[in-house]
Design an enzyme around this catalytic site. Structure first.
Site, PDB file in Angstrom:
ATOM      1  N   HIS A 271       1.431  18.700 -26.093  1.00 38.31           N
ATOM      2  CA  HIS A 271       1.198  17.255 -25.966  1.00 38.31           C
ATOM      3  C   HIS A 271      -0.101  16.787 -26.637  1.00 38.31           C
ATOM      4  O   HIS A 271      -0.233  15.599 -26.909  1.00 38.31           O
ATOM      5  CB  HIS A 271       1.177  16.835 -24.490  1.00 38.31           C
ATOM      6  CG  HIS A 271       2.551  16.806 -23.869  1.00 38.31           C
ATOM      7  ND1 HIS A 271       3.343  17.928 -23.766  1.00 38.31           N
ATOM      8  CD2 HIS A 271       3.282  15.793 -23.329  1.00 38.31           C
ATOM      9  CE1 HIS A 271       4.488  17.605 -23.179  1.00 38.31           C
ATOM     10  NE2 HIS A 271       4.483  16.319 -22.916  1.00 38.31           N
TER      11      HIS A 271
ATOM     12  N   ARG B 195       0.814  -1.226   0.000  1.00 39.24           N
ATOM     13  CA  ARG B 195       0.000   0.000   0.000  1.00 39.24           C
ATOM     14  C   ARG B 195       0.839   1.264   0.000  1.00 39.24           C
ATOM     15  O   ARG B 195       0.404   2.321   0.434  1.00 39.24           O
ATOM     16  CB  ARG B 195      -0.967   0.023   1.185  1.00 39.24           C
ATOM     17  CG  ARG B 195      -1.933  -1.137   1.165  1.00 39.24           C
ATOM     18  CD  ARG B 195      -3.067  -0.945   2.130  1.00 39.24           C
ATOM     19  NE  ARG B 195      -3.996  -2.043   2.026  1.00 39.24           N
ATOM     20  CZ  ARG B 195      -3.858  -3.186   2.681  1.00 39.24           C
ATOM     21  NH1 ARG B 195      -2.842  -3.348   3.498  1.00 39.24           N
ATOM     22  NH2 ARG B 195      -4.723  -4.148   2.523  1.00 39.24           N
TER      23      ARG B 195
ATOM     24  N   LYS C 113       8.362  23.506 -13.349  1.00 40.02           N
ATOM     25  CA  LYS C 113       7.502  22.317 -13.160  1.00 40.02           C
ATOM     26  C   LYS C 113       7.101  22.191 -11.688  1.00 40.02           C
ATOM     27  O   LYS C 113       5.937  21.939 -11.359  1.00 40.02           O
ATOM     28  CB  LYS C 113       8.242  21.065 -13.624  1.00 40.02           C
ATOM     29  CG  LYS C 113       7.567  19.788 -13.163  1.00 40.02           C
ATOM     30  CD  LYS C 113       7.170  18.863 -14.247  1.00 40.02           C
ATOM     31  CE  LYS C 113       6.135  17.866 -13.760  1.00 40.02           C
ATOM     32  NZ  LYS C 113       6.193  16.592 -14.392  1.00 40.02           N
TER      33      LYS C 113
ATOM     34  N   HIS D  77       9.433  10.452 -27.386  1.00 39.39           N
ATOM     35  CA  HIS D  77       8.382  11.314 -26.843  1.00 39.39           C
ATOM     36  C   HIS D  77       8.741  12.800 -27.040  1.00 39.39           C
ATOM     37  O   HIS D  77       7.913  13.595 -27.486  1.00 39.39           O
ATOM     38  CB  HIS D  77       8.174  10.995 -25.362  1.00 39.39           C
ATOM     39  CG  HIS D  77       7.191  11.902 -24.701  1.00 39.39           C
ATOM     40  ND1 HIS D  77       5.845  11.874 -24.979  1.00 39.39           N
ATOM     41  CD2 HIS D  77       7.371  12.903 -23.792  1.00 39.39           C
ATOM     42  CE1 HIS D  77       5.235  12.805 -24.269  1.00 39.39           C
ATOM     43  NE2 HIS D  77       6.139  13.446 -23.535  1.00 39.39           N
TER      44      HIS D  77
ATOM     45  N   GLU E 263      11.129  19.340 -23.770  1.00 40.49           N
ATOM     46  CA  GLU E 263      10.400  19.649 -22.527  1.00 40.49           C
ATOM     47  C   GLU E 263      10.952  20.933 -21.896  1.00 40.49           C
ATOM     48  O   GLU E 263      10.217  21.661 -21.225  1.00 40.49           O
ATOM     49  CB  GLU E 263      10.487  18.477 -21.535  1.00 40.49           C
ATOM     50  CG  GLU E 263       9.786  17.199 -21.992  1.00 40.49           C
ATOM     51  CD  GLU E 263       8.248  17.234 -21.880  1.00 40.49           C
ATOM     52  OE1 GLU E 263       7.688  18.236 -21.406  1.00 40.49           O
ATOM     53  OE2 GLU E 263       7.621  16.233 -22.301  1.00 40.49           O
TER      54      GLU E 263
ATOM     55  N   ARG F 212      -2.186  22.360 -13.683  1.00 42.68           N
ATOM     56  CA  ARG F 212      -1.137  21.441 -14.147  1.00 42.68           C
ATOM     57  C   ARG F 212      -1.313  21.078 -15.619  1.00 42.68           C
ATOM     58  O   ARG F 212      -0.385  20.636 -16.268  1.00 42.68           O
ATOM     59  CB  ARG F 212      -1.111  20.183 -13.255  1.00 42.68           C
ATOM     60  CG  ARG F 212       0.078  19.287 -13.527  1.00 42.68           C
ATOM     61  CD  ARG F 212       0.344  18.292 -12.413  1.00 42.68           C
ATOM     62  NE  ARG F 212       1.383  17.358 -12.803  1.00 42.68           N
ATOM     63  CZ  ARG F 212       1.948  16.484 -11.984  1.00 42.68           C
ATOM     64  NH1 ARG F 212       1.583  16.414 -10.725  1.00 42.68           N
ATOM     65  NH2 ARG F 212       2.883  15.670 -12.416  1.00 42.68           N
TER      66      ARG F 212
ATOM     67  N   ASN G 228       0.782  20.225 -20.325  1.00 39.42           N
ATOM     68  CA  ASN G 228       0.459  19.446 -21.531  1.00 39.42           C
ATOM     69  C   ASN G 228       0.666  20.266 -22.801  1.00 39.42           C
ATOM     70  O   ASN G 228       0.292  19.818 -23.892  1.00 39.42           O
ATOM     71  CB  ASN G 228      -0.994  18.958 -21.493  1.00 39.42           C
ATOM     72  CG  ASN G 228      -1.188  17.927 -20.403  1.00 39.42           C
ATOM     73  OD1 ASN G 228      -0.240  17.254 -20.007  1.00 39.42           O
ATOM     74  ND2 ASN G 228      -2.400  17.823 -19.884  1.00 39.42           N
TER      75      ASN G 228
ATOM     76  N   LYS H 233       3.823  11.666 -10.896  1.00 36.74           N
ATOM     77  CA  LYS H 233       3.026  10.813 -11.792  1.00 36.74           C
ATOM     78  C   LYS H 233       3.789   9.524 -12.032  1.00 36.74           C
ATOM     79  O   LYS H 233       4.967   9.551 -12.428  1.00 36.74           O
ATOM     80  CB  LYS H 233       2.781  11.517 -13.123  1.00 36.74           C
ATOM     81  CG  LYS H 233       1.691  12.555 -13.079  1.00 36.74           C
ATOM     82  CD  LYS H 233       1.354  13.021 -14.486  1.00 36.74           C
ATOM     83  CE  LYS H 233       0.281  14.085 -14.465  1.00 36.74           C
ATOM     84  NZ  LYS H 233       0.023  14.632 -15.809  1.00 36.74           N
TER      85      LYS H 233
ATOM     86  N   HIS I   8       1.134  14.004 -28.716  1.00 33.99           N
ATOM     87  CA  HIS I   8       0.738  12.618 -28.411  1.00 33.99           C
ATOM     88  C   HIS I   8       0.091  11.968 -29.618  1.00 33.99           C
ATOM     89  O   HIS I   8       0.323  10.787 -29.908  1.00 33.99           O
ATOM     90  CB  HIS I   8      -0.270  12.591 -27.256  1.00 33.99           C
ATOM     91  CG  HIS I   8       0.383  12.481 -25.910  1.00 33.99           C
ATOM     92  ND1 HIS I   8      -0.224  12.926 -24.760  1.00 33.99           N
ATOM     93  CD2 HIS I   8       1.574  11.962 -25.527  1.00 33.99           C
ATOM     94  CE1 HIS I   8       0.575  12.697 -23.730  1.00 33.99           C
ATOM     95  NE2 HIS I   8       1.669  12.116 -24.173  1.00 33.99           N
TER      96      HIS I   8
ATOM     97  N   GLU J 167      -3.529  17.648 -10.985  1.00 26.93           N
ATOM     98  CA  GLU J 167      -3.942  18.060 -12.329  1.00 26.93           C
ATOM     99  C   GLU J 167      -5.449  18.275 -12.442  1.00 26.93           C
ATOM    100  O   GLU J 167      -6.107  17.717 -13.329  1.00 26.93           O
ATOM    101  CB  GLU J 167      -3.457  17.047 -13.376  1.00 26.93           C
ATOM    102  CG  GLU J 167      -3.480  17.637 -14.775  1.00 26.93           C
ATOM    103  CD  GLU J 167      -2.892  16.725 -15.838  1.00 26.93           C
ATOM    104  OE1 GLU J 167      -1.956  15.979 -15.541  1.00 26.93           O
ATOM    105  OE2 GLU J 167      -3.385  16.784 -16.964  1.00 26.93           O
TER     106      GLU J 167
HETATM  107  N1  GLY Z   1       4.402  15.572 -17.596  1.00 32.50           N
HETATM  108  C1  GLY Z   1       3.322  16.389 -17.245  1.00 32.50           C
HETATM  109  C2  GLY Z   1       2.995  16.347 -15.789  1.00 32.50           C
HETATM  110  O1  GLY Z   1       3.786  15.863 -14.997  1.00 32.50           O
HETATM  111  O2  GLY Z   1       1.955  16.798 -15.414  1.00 32.50           O
END
Ligand code: GLY
Length: 526
Positions: free
Chosen positions: A248, A121, A227, A265, A185, A241, A245, A143, A252, A237
């Site tokens: 992206h 957990r 960031k 990427h 990035e 946040r 993107n 993330k 993407h 997000e």
């Molecule tokens: N890579 C975008 C984020 O971490 O929200």
């Protein structure tokens, strides 16, 4: 040794990002301090292990640890690999007090972070990113996750690391293509939130690889700082946040419709940044001059801005697929000015409608840049989807250089090649995962246990919190006292102290603390 620290302030999930060279000594110290009795489980991949395997074992000498080297690459970012990590943790008898070290690029960070988020957990994890892309993006913000056959990153968890260690020495072993991909990035961060960084990138342009060590570290710190500031304000997000993107939505779609593994990427993000900037111009948000600057910068950095082998219909179909759900509209980040991004709800249908015009504009601008003419002077032949562009009396065709990686290469339609770029092919993955038990992998004599320095080399409020949570109250107070000595206006340190001069601190401890501060630093806390 040159070190700096940045804190991601998220309450009890706050953590420090350590920047520097020879960061491993701090990494050793940090682990010895905060995981003195627990085991350390390093997850890396075979490419990274082939370069740093011996170093990892040396840095962790004297600390009980084991190392798992995964098969490298996005194609292994799946549940089988997560199970591999679970097995590794179980065999290593990882407990709640154990630490997972994600040592590698974004795929390793996401997989190891997810395994740490879910094993028992949730156990602690630290990130040691070894690629530029993971240093400026995926290692910070919590993330984690993996791909399903049905789509990318469909399974995941937010699990903030306990610390991040960023050392630019790791980038020396990164190939040019991956280094460049990470710059996409960095450009994104500059455009979305840091006008000063943007100015610096424009000034450096195509010479970015010759930045001095100090300039390079400045660039990375600025990108990470942006960031971190976004994550602090919107960890999950729900709104802000989403500006991360930028580039992206279309990026993407290009990555997916070309087939994962074809573009890196970061290469897809660079295309997305350029395409979305033109979309922003069409929607009246982004100025033409900024678009010119961005397109020129990305081309000078060596990015292809189109993948001509991918039909617009495929890109259009991929746009709007969010985690397997087709959405009707998207909160699209658009750049209003360098360092200033706004979210605008745009119908997917509108983005699709604009795609032919965007591709045509990208081609014209790319050609104009290659042969050094003003963007408006290039005229498309026939339809917007045509590969032919006329400039004055000459006709140019855009065609693929290589089957594996599609690049926007300009070839004079009739006789002669104008310019050609080639990109290294991805290394083939090796057949089976490799687990390196520390005991078997150490042919050298047993190294001496590490000396733990008496006081931490870096002082931050987050470190003080960690000491405090481990019962080392006097060290914690000493750290905060030293922060306040150097920076009496430091609000976090003041708040920390205020919070602990209430119920949790008995009077005797407070007196002792005040006396120490007065004696050692002449600091008047009366
Ligand atoms: N890579 C975008 C984020 O971490 O929200």
């Amino acid at each position: 040794m040159n070190r700096e620290t940045m804190t991601v302030a998220l309450g009890d999930r706050s953590y420090d990002i350590f920047f520097g060279q020879e960061i491993y000594s701090l990494f050793q110290e940090w682990i010895c301090r905060f995981y003195p009795g627990g085991t350390v489980h390093v997850v890396t991949d075979r490419n990274v292990a082939s370069i740093y395997g011996d170093d990892i074992r040396r840095w962790l000498a004297g600390i009980p640890h084991d190392v798992l080297a995964l098969l490298p690459g996005e194609e292994h970012k799946n549940f089988d690999t997560v199970r591999e990590i679970y097995g590794f943790l179980a065999r290593g008898e990882a407990g709640r007090d154990s630490l997972v070290v994600a040592f590698g690029g974004g795929v390793v960070g996401d997989l190891a972070g997810f395994a740490a988020a879910t094993y028992l957990r949730g156990i602690s994890c630290i990130q040691v990113p070894t690629t530029l892309l993971s240093q400026v993006d995926s290692s910070v913000g919590g993330k984690t996750g993996f791909n399903l056959p049905e789509g990318k990153n469909l399974i995941g968890a937010f699990h903030q690391p306990r610390a991040v260690f960023i050392d630019d020495a790791f980038l020396r072993t990164l190939d040019d293509r991956n280094l460049r991909a990470g710059m996409a990035e960095v450009v994104k961060c500059a455009l979305a939130g840091d006008a000063e960084l943007w100015g610096r990138l424009l000034a450096v342009g195509g010479k970015w690889k010759s930045l001095s060590g100090e300039e390079w570290r400045w660039v990375v710190r600025r990108a990470v700082g942006f960031k971190a500031s976004v994550v602090e304000r919107d960890e999950r997000e729900t709104s802000l946040r989403r500006i991360l993107n930028l580039g992206h939505t279309i990026g993407h779609a290009m990555e997916k419709s070309g087939g994962y593994g074809r573009l890196l990427h970061g290469e897809a993000v660079a295309m997305g940044l350029a395409w979305e900037a033109i979309l922003g111009m069409k929607l009246g948000v982004t100025g033409g001059e900024l678009v010119d600057d961005l397109v020129s910068l990305l081309i000078d950095m060596g990015f292809p801005l189109d993948d001509p082998g991918v039909p617009l219909t495929s890109i259009a179909a991929a746009i709007g697929m969010d985690k397997k759900r087709m959405v009707m509209d998207v909160d699209l980040p658009l750049v209003a000015a360098p360092g200033r991004c706004e979210l605008r709800r745009v119908p997917i249908a509108e983005i699709r409608r604009e795609l032919p015009g965007i591709r045509a504009e990208i081609r014209e601008r790319s050609i104009a840049r290659e042969i050094n003419i003003p963007a408006g002077d290039a005229i498309r032949e026939e339809s917007p989807d045509s590969n032919l562009v006329r400039v004055g009396d000459e006709v140019y065709e855009i065609r693929l250089v290589e089957e594996k990686v599609a690049l926007a290469v300009l070839v004079e339609a009739a006789p002669e090649v104008v310019e050609e770029r080639a990109t290294a092919a991805e290394p083939e993955p090796e057949p089976a995962p490799l687990e390196i038990p520390a005991a078997l992998a150490e042919p050298e004599p047993e190294p001496a246990p590490l000396e733990i320095p008496a006081a931490p080399a870096v002082r931050t409020v987050t470190l003080a919190d960690l000491y405090w949570s481990q019962g080392e109250h006097s060290t914690a107070r000493r750290i905060v006292g030293e922060i306040l000595r150097d920076d009496p206006a430091n609000l976090r340190a003041q708040a920390w102290l205020a919070a602990r001069t209430g119920d949790d601190l008995v009077e005797a401890e407070l007196l002792e603390f005040l006396e120490t501060m007065a004696k050692e630093y002449g600091y008047d806390l009366s």
